[in-house]
Design an enzyme around this catalytic site. Structure first.
Site, mmCIF file in Angstrom:
data_model
loop_
_atom_site.group_PDB
_atom_site.id
_atom_site.type_symbol
_atom_site.label_atom_id
_atom_site.label_comp_id
_atom_site.label_asym_id
_atom_site.label_seq_id
_atom_site.Cartn_x
_atom_site.Cartn_y
_atom_site.Cartn_z
ATOM 1 N N TYR A 1 0.866 -1.188 0.000
ATOM 2 C CA TYR A 1 0.000 0.000 0.000
ATOM 3 C C TYR A 1 0.894 1.227 0.000
ATOM 4 O O TYR A 1 1.859 1.295 0.755
ATOM 5 C CB TYR A 1 -0.887 -0.011 1.252
ATOM 6 C CG TYR A 1 -1.771 1.218 1.395
ATOM 7 C CD1 TYR A 1 -2.833 1.443 0.515
ATOM 8 C CD2 TYR A 1 -1.553 2.142 2.411
ATOM 9 C CE1 TYR A 1 -3.646 2.559 0.650
ATOM 10 C CE2 TYR A 1 -2.371 3.259 2.549
ATOM 11 C CZ TYR A 1 -3.414 3.472 1.669
ATOM 12 O OH TYR A 1 -4.226 4.571 1.809
ATOM 13 N N ASP B 1 9.330 2.929 -0.324
ATOM 14 C CA ASP B 1 8.298 3.562 0.502
ATOM 15 C C ASP B 1 8.545 3.126 1.941
ATOM 16 O O ASP B 1 8.167 2.028 2.358
ATOM 17 C CB ASP B 1 6.916 3.148 0.010
ATOM 18 C CG ASP B 1 5.807 3.856 0.794
ATOM 19 O OD1 ASP B 1 6.121 4.499 1.820
ATOM 20 O OD2 ASP B 1 4.635 3.741 0.384
ATOM 21 N N LYS C 1 4.671 9.094 9.160
ATOM 22 C CA LYS C 1 4.483 8.496 10.480
ATOM 23 C C LYS C 1 5.472 8.991 11.545
ATOM 24 O O LYS C 1 5.274 10.049 12.127
ATOM 25 C CB LYS C 1 4.501 6.972 10.346
ATOM 26 C CG LYS C 1 3.350 6.507 9.387
ATOM 27 C CD LYS C 1 3.005 5.064 9.510
ATOM 28 C CE LYS C 1 2.057 4.594 8.417
ATOM 29 N NZ LYS C 1 0.682 4.425 8.804
HETATM 30 N N1 PMP Z 1 2.923 4.185 2.358
HETATM 31 C C1 PMP Z 1 2.891 3.227 3.286
HETATM 32 C C2 PMP Z 1 3.900 2.131 3.246
HETATM 33 C C3 PMP Z 1 1.901 3.259 4.281
HETATM 34 O O1 PMP Z 1 1.857 2.276 5.194
HETATM 35 C C4 PMP Z 1 0.973 4.313 4.293
HETATM 36 C C5 PMP Z 1 -0.112 4.415 5.338
HETATM 37 N N2 PMP Z 1 -0.234 3.424 6.241
HETATM 38 C C6 PMP Z 1 1.067 5.296 3.309
HETATM 39 C C7 PMP Z 1 2.050 5.213 2.368
HETATM 40 C C8 PMP Z 1 0.115 6.448 3.291
HETATM 41 O O2 PMP Z 1 0.367 7.289 4.336
HETATM 42 P P1 PMP Z 1 -0.793 8.258 4.904
HETATM 43 O O3 PMP Z 1 -1.810 7.370 5.534
HETATM 44 O O4 PMP Z 1 -0.069 9.149 5.854
HETATM 45 O O5 PMP Z 1 -1.323 8.994 3.718
#
Ligand code: PMP
Length: 434
Positions: A147, A242, A270
């Site tokens: 994701y 990511d 995060k």
């Molecule tokens: N990339 C990864 C690997 C994630 O786990 C997440 C959210 N859990 C995101 C992007 C998106 O981040 P956000 O929820 O802050 O938009």
């Protein structure tokens, strides 16, 4: 735990549903995958959260990853208070932005330049736009079960076929957008090689969660990340790690430090915001110089680099530099893993545990879990029972099999022991119910 029931949470949920779709501002919070009422949280301190009915839980969600220090850490709270008193937003440059950028660069040597944004989604969308501009290509390669936020072209998860055309996972994503996304099986270096051989000259970027956290935790097999590095170099595509979850989580320098593979661009979020909204992307100077105002790739944000967020992030990252921080986290996490595995064994409950540092998932199945197909073969019903049983006993786990359990520095061995005791009881209860 002494449970007062969830009467107030139930009422709060019903009320919320009248004003907010499904009563929540992010879907998984609604407990759809496990059923039941989501506790509405009133407060948190350290490793514990308390709901509006007064029930206390040991929390292993940690706001889905950011709270590596636990809730309301005194230094973070103080930093937020101080920054807020100086004014919460200016839309003009502030020095804390540079300080946080320097901290990120220090931990991630591959990030020569970094840009702060307000969410992980925004970080990924911006990094992908930049990669497309840099290469002059359109296609994006991702991996099933990873994701990367809810940007249109990343909400795609093709079946297990090699390099199949993307099929959007959400209505509202135009088919022509999904068509530019290729989704491949995680941990399958051959699939990536075949794909890039066939259409590498049209691939702008390969994006991967270097340790997957969004199909449950799935570590990269030896050689997988290295293969992605070689293939992208050979075919002139940008490699994006990511590290929104893994950054500052599995090591200060994230997966790239832990596995020794260097991407071209990295996305973070995060932890670097200390629990406030944040995202960040950065990488090679020659690529990052494409971003406005240096280059012509446009990306902007009213609240980007927000001073209060920067302060919370700086306070958090400062704590992570303490001697032995990650060793202590590893010890607590390893002891939780070992305890749960032993409790499951004792009750003859089949589980598979994947853990990298302080992120782990207990899959309700046997065997190994090395990709999305394996993760989806978990017993959803048994997981839901496990989740409900743990919640009743005061342990707050992510309400889905496809998420991570996060251990924070605030979790103690006593918390772990209480969690393991709860798990032992739940495994036995499920076995007895047949
Ligand atoms: N990339 C990864 C690997 C994630 O786990 C997440 C959210 N859990 C995101 C992007 C998106 O981040 P956000 O929820 O802050 O938009």
């Amino acid at each position: 735990m002494t449970k007062d029931g969830l009467e107030k949470s139930k009422a709060a949920f019903e009320r919320a549903k009248k004003s907010i779709p499904g009563g929540v501002n992010s879907p998984v919070r609604a407990f759809g995958a496990v059923g039941g009422t989501p506790p509405f949280i009133a407060k948190g301190k350290g490793a514990r959260i308390t709901d509006v009915d007064g029930n206390e839980y040991i929390d292993y969600v940690g706001s889905w990853g950011p709270l590596i220090l636990g809730h309301a850490h005194p230094q973070v709270v103080e930093a937020i208070r101080e920054a807020a008193e100086d004014g919460s937003s200016f839309g003009a440059p502030t020095e804390r932005e540079t300080l946080l950028a320097e901290e990120v660069k220090d931990a991630f040597p591959s990030m020569a330049l970094v840009r702060m944004v307000s969410s992980g989604t925004e970080a990924v969308m911006s990094a992908v736009r930049l990669a497309r501009a840099y290469t002059g290509r359109d296609k994006i390669v991702k991996f099933d079960g990873c994701y990367h936020g809810h940007g249109d072209y990343l909400l795609v998860q093709a079946g297990s076929g090699l390099a199949t055309a993307g099929v959007a996972s959400s209505p509202g994503v135009p088919e022509r957008t999904a068509r530019d996304t290729i989704s491949l099986p995680f941990n399958d270096a051959d699939a990536a090689a075949d794909c890039l051989k066939a259409q590498g000259d049209r691939v702008a970027a390969v994006i991967v969660e270097p340790v997957a956290g969004n199909m449950g935790v799935v570590p990269p097999e030896p050689g997988f990340l290295e293969a992605l590095r070689d293939l992208t170099t050979t075919h002139g595509a940008v490699l994006i790690f990511d590290e929104v979850i893994t950054g500052f989580r599995i090591a200060r320098g994230g997966a790239q430090e832990r596995y020794g593979v260097t991407p071209d661009l990295t996305t973070l979020g995060k932890i670097i915001g200390g629990g406030l909204p944040v995202g960040c992307y950065g990488g090679r100077g020659d690529i990052m110089k494409g971003i406005a105002p240096v280059g012509s790739v446009y990306q902007a944000g009213t609240l980007s680099g927000n001073p209060v967020t920067m302060a919370a992030g700086l306070a958090t990252l400062t704590e992570l530099k303490r001697d032995g921080f990650y060793d202590a986290l590893e010890t607590t996490a390893a002891s939780l893993e070992a305890g749960i595995v032993a409790a499951a064994k004792d009750a003859d409950a089949e589980i598979t545990t994947n853990r990298v540092g302080s992120m782990m998932t207990f899959f309700a199945r046997g065997g190994t879990v090395r990709n999305y197909v394996d993760a989806k073969a978990s017993d959803a019903e048994r997981f839901a029972k496990f989740h409900a049983g743990m919640l009743t006993r005061g342990v707050y786990l992510a309400p889905s099999q496809f998420e991570a359990t996060f251990v924070s520095a605030a979790h103690t061995e006593a918390d772990v022991a209480a969690t393991v005791a709860a798990a032992a009881a739940v495994f036995k209860e499920i076995a007895a119910a047949g």
